[in-house]
Write a protein that holds these residues in place. Structure first.
Motif, mmCIF file in Angstrom:
data_model
loop_
_atom_site.group_PDB
_atom_site.id
_atom_site.type_symbol
_atom_site.label_atom_id
_atom_site.label_comp_id
_atom_site.label_asym_id
_atom_site.label_seq_id
_atom_site.Cartn_x
_atom_site.Cartn_y
_atom_site.Cartn_z
ATOM 1 N N VAL A 259 -29.417 81.110 -145.566
ATOM 2 C CA VAL A 259 -30.080 82.420 -145.628
ATOM 3 C C VAL A 259 -30.620 82.657 -147.036
ATOM 4 C CG1 VAL A 259 -29.688 84.912 -145.568
ATOM 5 C CG2 VAL A 259 -28.786 83.467 -143.744
ATOM 6 N N ALA A 260 -29.785 82.330 -148.020
ATOM 7 C CA ALA A 260 -30.203 82.513 -149.413
ATOM 8 C C ALA A 260 -31.448 81.682 -149.701
ATOM 9 C CB ALA A 260 -29.073 82.124 -150.359
ATOM 10 N N LEU A 261 -31.464 80.465 -149.149
ATOM 11 C CA LEU A 261 -32.599 79.580 -149.362
ATOM 12 C C LEU A 261 -33.860 80.193 -148.745
ATOM 13 C CD1 LEU A 261 -33.466 76.795 -150.433
ATOM 14 C CD2 LEU A 261 -33.116 75.932 -148.123
ATOM 15 N N MET A 262 -33.699 80.720 -147.519
ATOM 16 C CA MET A 262 -34.831 81.336 -146.831
ATOM 17 C C MET A 262 -35.380 82.499 -147.639
ATOM 18 S SD MET A 262 -35.867 79.846 -144.295
ATOM 19 C CE MET A 262 -36.979 81.120 -143.697
ATOM 20 N N ILE A 263 -34.453 83.320 -148.158
ATOM 21 C CA ILE A 263 -34.881 84.470 -148.964
ATOM 22 C C ILE A 263 -35.653 83.977 -150.184
ATOM 23 C CG2 ILE A 263 -34.061 86.339 -150.453
ATOM 24 C CD1 ILE A 263 -31.789 86.734 -148.382
ATOM 25 N N GLY A 264 -35.127 82.948 -150.792
ATOM 26 C CA GLY A 264 -35.778 82.391 -151.969
ATOM 27 C C GLY A 264 -37.183 81.939 -151.657
ATOM 28 N N ILE A 265 -37.323 81.228 -150.527
ATOM 29 C CA ILE A 265 -38.641 80.703 -150.157
ATOM 30 C C ILE A 265 -39.602 81.841 -149.840
ATOM 31 C CG2 ILE A 265 -39.887 79.418 -148.379
ATOM 32 C CD1 ILE A 265 -37.479 77.503 -148.301
#
Lengths: 234, 189
Positions: free
Chosen positions: A87-93
């Motif tokens: 989820v954190a990665l998705m937010i980052g992207i």
């Protein structure tokens, strides 16, 4: 018990509790002597076998186990940790993608003037041309001639881009000017307005010029003057 | 409901872990000396012995739950250790190197510092593994013939024969050395 069997048995186990051995040894002093010799040999062997154990070996063993344990616990993260990470990665992207959207300079200029309120507009710092040019120099620009009364000139953070915020005397009232170094992400409108202000945007190559004034202000005059005198070094 | 049950479970798990840890550390402290000495006589090299002992105790940790009776701990550890040592040789077979690329040293135990000064020590080290191993189990750990045969997976008669031969060889080696010394002495005189 014959001699050979006696010897074999004693050699195999000097501490044997076998009754037949004891009887045989009692009857024959030579056998008893042999037994004693082998017991002596065994005592010597035992002494030699007693190798010295490295210091701290126990601690090192426990340490290694703790380290491995820790390693295993780390690799056995529960599912929600993986979930949180993705989820954190998705937010980052998404954040990066959103940020890549063009920045509407007009909108920013108006918001800036509105938010800043009267603190900059009502300033009376009497900035001279030399001082203004000193500030412009960091962007590689300068005014080659007087542009009238300057009330305020300072750097400001224009959507994370350092820009120069200037308040000038216009035809009727005060005019706010933003000089923003060029950025390909900027989207520029030549004319814009909100309920109180109107604005003009001009691309002058190395920088973008945004001029904002009251609705009644003939902005084009100020814009023309600025465009004429603002020069950028190559 | 779900959360309270999870909480209870996890605290139970950590209690079990703490108990296991304590049991393990007790085992390490009580037996690492004996296990190290056994390893040393198995490989006759202190640093290799230490590696094997480390590996042995790591494996022991992983399967600690299979050790039901603490009294059997020593022979359980010896079994793991012997398996670990056998693995070392399996690995070694694949570690073929060009002899020109490495410095060839004689790593026979007799050259190890501190060993050579005792004759008997050298002779024990020079015994064939199959003779030395039961001897170590018997003398160092006081194991009976039955216990040794169980530990090494041999029948008892074989074990007794090997023990006899081990001591017989040692005695011969010591006597030969004595007679050599004597003849040297007489020559000198």
């Amino acid at each position: 018990m014959d001699d050979l069997e006696f010897r074999r048995t004693i050699y195999a186990d000097p501490n044997s509790k076998d009754e037949a051995l004891k009887v045989a040894a009692k009857q024959d002093p030579k056998k008893q002597q042999f037994w004693n010799e082998v017991k002596k040999l065994d005592a010597d062997i035992k002494q030699q076998l007693h190798a010295e154990v490295p210091q701290d070996l126990a601690h090192r063993i426990v340490l290694q186990q703790s380290l491995q344990q820790h390693q295993q616990l780390k690799s056995r993260q529960p599912w929600y940790v993986a979930m949180a990470a993705s989820v954190a990665l998705m937010i980052g992207i998404s954040f990066t993608l959103l940020n890549a959207q063009p920045i509407d300079l007009a909108e920013h200029a108006l918001t800036h003037v509105n938010l800043e309120g009267d603190s900059a507009l009502n300033a009376n710092e009497h900035v001279n041309l030399q001082q203004l040019n000193a500030k412009l120099a960091s962007m590689g620009g300068k005014f080659d001639d007087d542009i009238g009364e300057i009330y305020f000139a300072n750097y400001c953070d224009f959507d994370q881009v350092r820009s120069l915020h200037v308040v000038l005397k216009g035809e009727q009232g005060r005019v706010t000017v933003f000089i923003v170094p060029h950025n390909p992400q900027f989207a520029l409108k030549s004319h814009f307005a909100d309920s109180r202000f109107i604005g003009q945007g001009i691309d002058i190559g190395k920088a973008t010029l945004l001029v904002v004034g009251e609705k009644t202000e003939p902005l084009f005059k100020t814009t023309e003057k600025l465009q004429k005198h603002l020069l950028f070094s190559a | 409901m779900l959360f309270t049950r999870n909480k209870a479970d996890s605290s139970k798990v950590s209690t079990i872990m703490a108990t296991k840890q304590k049991r393990y550390e007790t085992l390490v402290h009580a037996l690492h000396g004996d296990i190290f000495r056994y390893a040393y006589w198995l490989v006759r090299d202190k640093s290799v012995a230490e590696d094997i002992v480390q590996e042995t105790f790591l494996r022991a940790w992983r399967s600690l739950d299979s050790l039901k009776d603490e009294k059997a701990a020593k022979s359980w550890l010896i079994t793991i250790l012997r398996r670990e040592n056998a693995r070392r040789f399996e690995r070694k077979q694949f570690d073929l190197v060009d002899i020109d690329d490495v410095s060839v040293t004689d790593d026979a135990p007799s050259h190890e510092a501190g060993l050579a000064d005792n004759e008997l020590h050298r002779h024990i080290a020079s015994l064939a593994d199959e003779y030395r191993e039961p001897l170590v189990l018997q003398v160092m750990f006081g194991m009976s013939g039955e216990e040794i045969s169980a530990q090494l997976g041999l029948n008892k008669n074989t074990v007794m024969t090997r023990l006899f031969r081990a001591r017989n060889q040692l005695k011969d080696l010591l006597e030969n050395a004595d007679s050599n010394n004597q003849s040297r002495g007489s020559k000198n005189g």
